[in-house]
Scaffold this active site. Structure first.
Site, PDB file in Angstrom:
ATOM      1  N   HIS A 249      -1.735  -3.276   9.607  1.00  0.00           N
ATOM      2  CA  HIS A 249      -0.319  -3.462   9.246  1.00  0.00           C
ATOM      3  C   HIS A 249       0.525  -2.732  10.282  1.00  0.00           C
ATOM      4  CE1 HIS A 249       3.423  -3.622   7.100  1.00  0.00           C
ATOM      5  NE2 HIS A 249       2.874  -4.330   6.122  1.00  0.00           N
ATOM      6  N   ARG A 389      -4.502 -12.634   7.908  1.00  0.00           N
ATOM      7  CA  ARG A 389      -3.825 -13.050   6.681  1.00  0.00           C
ATOM      8  C   ARG A 389      -2.308 -13.107   6.845  1.00  0.00           C
ATOM      9  NH1 ARG A 389      -1.681  -9.871   2.166  1.00  0.00           N
ATOM     10  NH2 ARG A 389      -2.202  -8.078   3.468  1.00  0.00           N
TER      11      ARG A 389
HETATM   12  P1  FAD Z   1      -8.119  -3.726  -5.623  1.00  0.00           P
HETATM   13  O1  FAD Z   1      -6.756  -3.801  -6.194  1.00  0.00           O
HETATM   14  O2  FAD Z   1      -8.317  -2.883  -4.434  1.00  0.00           O
HETATM   15  O3  FAD Z   1      -9.065  -3.223  -6.810  1.00  0.00           O
HETATM   16  C1  FAD Z   1     -10.417  -2.924  -6.597  1.00  0.00           C
HETATM   17  C2  FAD Z   1     -10.971  -2.294  -7.863  1.00  0.00           C
HETATM   18  O4  FAD Z   1     -12.395  -2.141  -7.766  1.00  0.00           O
HETATM   19  C3  FAD Z   1     -10.425  -0.902  -8.142  1.00  0.00           C
HETATM   20  O5  FAD Z   1     -10.168  -0.805  -9.520  1.00  0.00           O
HETATM   21  C4  FAD Z   1     -11.583   0.016  -7.746  1.00  0.00           C
HETATM   22  O6  FAD Z   1     -11.553   1.248  -8.387  1.00  0.00           O
HETATM   23  C5  FAD Z   1     -12.762  -0.841  -8.197  1.00  0.00           C
HETATM   24  N1  FAD Z   1     -14.045  -0.540  -7.562  1.00  0.00           N
HETATM   25  C6  FAD Z   1     -14.345  -0.527  -6.242  1.00  0.00           C
HETATM   26  N2  FAD Z   1     -15.653  -0.242  -6.066  1.00  0.00           N
HETATM   27  C7  FAD Z   1     -16.202  -0.068  -7.301  1.00  0.00           C
HETATM   28  C8  FAD Z   1     -17.500   0.257  -7.775  1.00  0.00           C
HETATM   29  N3  FAD Z   1     -18.530   0.483  -6.949  1.00  0.00           N
HETATM   30  N4  FAD Z   1     -17.703   0.351  -9.107  1.00  0.00           N
HETATM   31  C9  FAD Z   1     -16.671   0.146  -9.968  1.00  0.00           C
HETATM   32  N5  FAD Z   1     -15.418  -0.149  -9.572  1.00  0.00           N
HETATM   33  C10 FAD Z   1     -15.189  -0.257  -8.264  1.00  0.00           C
HETATM   34  N6  FAD Z   1      -0.908  -8.017  -0.722  1.00  0.00           N
HETATM   35  C11 FAD Z   1       0.036  -8.915  -1.026  1.00  0.00           C
HETATM   36  O7  FAD Z   1      -0.260 -10.096  -1.231  1.00  0.00           O
HETATM   37  N7  FAD Z   1       1.330  -8.523  -1.121  1.00  0.00           N
HETATM   38  C12 FAD Z   1       1.739  -7.243  -0.906  1.00  0.00           C
HETATM   39  O8  FAD Z   1       2.912  -6.931  -1.017  1.00  0.00           O
HETATM   40  C13 FAD Z   1       0.748  -6.281  -0.561  1.00  0.00           C
HETATM   41  N8  FAD Z   1       1.105  -5.004  -0.300  1.00  0.00           N
HETATM   42  C14 FAD Z   1       0.111  -4.093  -0.062  1.00  0.00           C
HETATM   43  C15 FAD Z   1       0.446  -2.755   0.126  1.00  0.00           C
HETATM   44  C16 FAD Z   1      -0.534  -1.798   0.301  1.00  0.00           C
HETATM   45  C17 FAD Z   1      -0.157  -0.362   0.515  1.00  0.00           C
HETATM   46  C18 FAD Z   1      -1.898  -2.189   0.299  1.00  0.00           C
HETATM   47  C19 FAD Z   1      -2.983  -1.173   0.478  1.00  0.00           C
HETATM   48  C20 FAD Z   1      -2.241  -3.528   0.140  1.00  0.00           C
HETATM   49  C21 FAD Z   1      -1.242  -4.480  -0.040  1.00  0.00           C
HETATM   50  N9  FAD Z   1      -1.563  -5.824  -0.214  1.00  0.00           N
HETATM   51  C22 FAD Z   1      -0.585  -6.719  -0.507  1.00  0.00           C
HETATM   52  C23 FAD Z   1      -2.947  -6.244  -0.332  1.00  0.00           C
HETATM   53  C24 FAD Z   1      -3.274  -6.364  -1.828  1.00  0.00           C
HETATM   54  O9  FAD Z   1      -2.623  -5.337  -2.529  1.00  0.00           O
HETATM   55  C25 FAD Z   1      -4.755  -6.266  -2.085  1.00  0.00           C
HETATM   56  O10 FAD Z   1      -5.446  -7.128  -1.235  1.00  0.00           O
HETATM   57  C26 FAD Z   1      -5.049  -6.657  -3.531  1.00  0.00           C
HETATM   58  O11 FAD Z   1      -4.306  -5.831  -4.406  1.00  0.00           O
HETATM   59  C27 FAD Z   1      -6.532  -6.522  -3.785  1.00  0.00           C
HETATM   60  O12 FAD Z   1      -6.759  -6.721  -5.153  1.00  0.00           O
HETATM   61  P2  FAD Z   1      -8.239  -6.628  -5.684  1.00  0.00           P
HETATM   62  O13 FAD Z   1      -8.155  -6.752  -7.162  1.00  0.00           O
HETATM   63  O14 FAD Z   1      -9.107  -7.538  -4.941  1.00  0.00           O
HETATM   64  O15 FAD Z   1      -8.716  -5.144  -5.286  1.00  0.00           O
HETATM   65  C1  SIN Z   2       4.049  -5.430   2.852  1.00  0.00           C
HETATM   66  O1  SIN Z   2       4.797  -5.231   1.906  1.00  0.00           O
HETATM   67  O2  SIN Z   2       4.389  -5.379   4.036  1.00  0.00           O
HETATM   68  C2  SIN Z   2       2.629  -5.744   2.553  1.00  0.00           C
HETATM   69  C3  SIN Z   2       2.497  -7.156   2.263  1.00  0.00           C
HETATM   70  C4  SIN Z   2       1.087  -7.594   2.381  1.00  0.00           C
HETATM   71  O3  SIN Z   2       0.194  -6.823   2.722  1.00  0.00           O
HETATM   72  O4  SIN Z   2       0.879  -8.784   2.156  1.00  0.00           O
END
Ligand code: FAD
Ligand code: SIN
Length: 500
Positions: A249, A389
């Site tokens: 980012h 992405r």
């Molecule tokens: P996560 O939300 O990362 O959840 C993973 C889960 O798995 C957690 O609960 C964790 O504790 C659990 N876990 C991991 N390993 C284990 C294990 N071994 N055993 C049990 N539990 C485990 N994307 C967008 O589209 N728009 C945005 O505005 C955006 N902003 C972002 C800002 C930031 C700061 C970040 C870091 C990312 C952002 N992204 C954004 C990306 C997006 O947030 C993530 O890709 C998305 O939230 C991932 O969701 P997920 O459910 O796949 O994983």
């Molecule tokens: C951001 O708010 O810039 C993050 C958005 C994203 O990761 O998709």
């Protein structure tokens, strides 16, 4: 051999009894992870059978609560599916699967509607239409958001639904260790809970364990993002693809806390934020795709710091400040605590590791190459993102696939499976010194600009950690090695994989 003493026999009996005491019916489906993918998957899968939702820390964890910008979807009168499809393909350097891009983009509005039905409150215009923001690489305003706390607002609503669902059991502070595989079929999962290893036989496992940002010394990702699900899938023999495509980012706040940097959302640039170098000059197009911008900033940083700021037109200054404070309250507060006023002071920024475009290979039904093993969210590689992405397409991808998972699961059978404790062995989970070493190697050699020599060097250095007794080291090393290996296989630059 020394004969067993009465005391040791009694201790063994007690241990056996405590293991046997823990015996309850196994769930039909186990979902690992409680970000947007895990929470929505649990809700959707619960229509099919009983669900155990496992998460390694608290329910509110992973990257989801940190998401600021929002979710991309075609909702305005001037926008069109074709435009979102083309923007996604272009950002992904056309390495995406057009079929998957089309599928996700067309399902976008439906997925947003589902989130609203679950109680998510997105920002609205005065006329009650959803407010639509702009981010890099998008040819239209199509980012639905809840101020700058979109992920937390989504998560809050979904957690309330999951907690009150009678078919969903929640196990917090429980670490998924490894899958139980028989004849290329997933038969269950081993977990670490209350210092005990537990075997959970089940009919379906859905991995929703998020990304891998923690393999790098500089990232926006929280400590949970250690790529566990991908390491677990690799050990089980599942297909894992496109790991070389790590998205950096462009605008994280320069100051880091441990290895984590606070994000300054792309939406700020969508509201007119500009980038200047140490001489106060603009040097790039602020709304270009992230790989282009990250590389431009990286090059500029060789000469001095880079800042995010706004153009100073006296007449609009005060109005703009008030608008920014209202639109980005969390970012505004965070920066203020650190001595900067958004909209007034140039803020030092830097590109950091943010998102994994690849992961566990899945099809449109979220099926992996192992029967009855599914993967959704950032740990999955659907083909949507290609080599990079498009902003705000990640929450969208997770929302689309997770809300459909119930319909994609196999028929659930009646079983008498029981959960069993199999050992009380205390697994050492972390080793900060080695983790730091892995993160530094990855940042130096597998970062924004890569070389063949650097990748080879990283690969051989990382190999010695892959069988480490600490779970976290072992998982991080496994994932880091996969990134290096696939990066070495891709000899030419593509998307966010840049070779010099
Ligand atoms: P996560 O939300 O990362 O959840 C993973 C889960 O798995 C957690 O609960 C964790 O504790 C659990 N876990 C991991 N390993 C284990 C294990 N071994 N055993 C049990 N539990 C485990 N994307 C967008 O589209 N728009 C945005 O505005 C955006 N902003 C972002 C800002 C930031 C700061 C970040 C870091 C990312 C952002 N992204 C954004 C990306 C997006 O947030 C993530 O890709 C998305 O939230 C991932 O969701 P997920 O459910 O796949 O994983
Ligand atoms: C951001 O708010 O810039 C993050 C958005 C994203 O990761 O998709």
């Amino acid at each position: 051999m020394t004969p067993p003493t009465l005391l040791s026999i009694a201790a063994q009996k007690m241990k056996k009894r405590s293991l046997q005491n823990f015996s309850q019916k196994s769930p039909d489906i186990v979902v690992i992870g409680s970000g947007i993918a895990g929470l929505l998957s649990a809700l959707s899968a619960s229509e099919k059978g009983s669900v155990l939702l496992v998460t390694k820390k608290k329910l509110s964890s992973g990257s989801t609560p940190y998401a600021q910008g929002g979710i991309a979807a075609v909702l305005s009168g001037t926008d069109h599916f074709e435009k979102h499809i083309e923007d996604t393909m272009k950002a992904g350097a056309f390495h995406n699967s057009r079929e998957v891009v089309k599928y996700v983009v067309q399902k976008g509005p439906q997925a947003i509607q589902k989130l609203i039905e679950f109680g998510v409150k997105f920002d609205q215009e005065k006329n009650k239409n959803l407010a639509l923001g702009l981010e890099g690489g998008h040819s239209e305003n199509r980012i639905i958001h809840a101020k700058d706390a979109t992920g937390r607002i989504i998560e809050k609503a979904l957690i309330a639904k999951v907690r009150s669902h009678k078919n969903i059991t929640i196990w917090e502070n429980t670490l998924a260790l490894d899958l139980i595989i028989e004849k290329k079929t997933c038969k269950g999962i081993k977990l670490l809970r209350n210092k005990k290893i537990i075997k959970v036989p089940t009919q379906v496992v859905v991995l929703c364990t998020g990304g891998t940002g923690q393999v790098f010394a500089h990232t926006t990702n929280p400590t949970e993002s250690t790529g566990d699900g991908i390491a677990i899938a690799l050990r089980a023999g599942a297909g894992v693809r496109d790991m070389e495509f790590i998205q950096f980012h462009p605008t994280a706040f320069f100051k880091k806390e441990n290895n984590r940097h606070f994000l300054l959302s792309e939406a700020i640039r969508g509201e007119g934020g500009i980038l200047i170098n140490h001489e106060g000059k603009r040097f790039t197009k602020e709304l270009a795709a992230r790989d282009i911008l990250s590389r431009a900033i990286y090059e500029e940083q060789k000469h001095g710091k880079v800042f995010l700021t706004f153009e100073n037109t006296k007449s609009t200054k005060r109005k703009k400040l008030l608008e920014l404070k209202k639109r980005f309250p969390e970012i505004f507060t965070h920066l203020k605590k650190n001595g900067y006023i958004l909209g007034k002071n140039p803020i030092p920024i830097t590109p950091v590791a943010h998102y994994l475009c690849g992961g566990i290979e899945v099809n449109l039904r979220s099926e992996t190459s192992i029967k009855n093993l599914f993967a959704i969210g950032e740990c999955a590689r659907t083909g949507l993102h290609g080599a990079n992405r498009l902003a705000s397409n990640s929450l969208l991808e997770a929302a689309v696939f997770a809300s459909e998972i119930g319909g994609n699961l196999p028929k659930i059978q009646q079983t008498n499976f029981k959960i069993k404790e199999i050992s009380e062995k205390n697994i050492s989970n972390t080793h900060q010194k080695i983790i730091k070493k892995i993160q530094e190697i990855m940042w130096q050699e597998v970062g924004i600009i890569r070389t063949k020599n650097g990748l080879q060097k990283a690969f051989s250095q990382l190999n010695k950690f892959k069988n480490h007794k600490s779970r976290e080291v072992k998982n991080l090393a496994t994932v880091a090695i996969a990134i290096c290996k696939q990066a070495l296989q891709r000899k030419k630059s593509l998307g966010c994989h840049t070779m010099k």
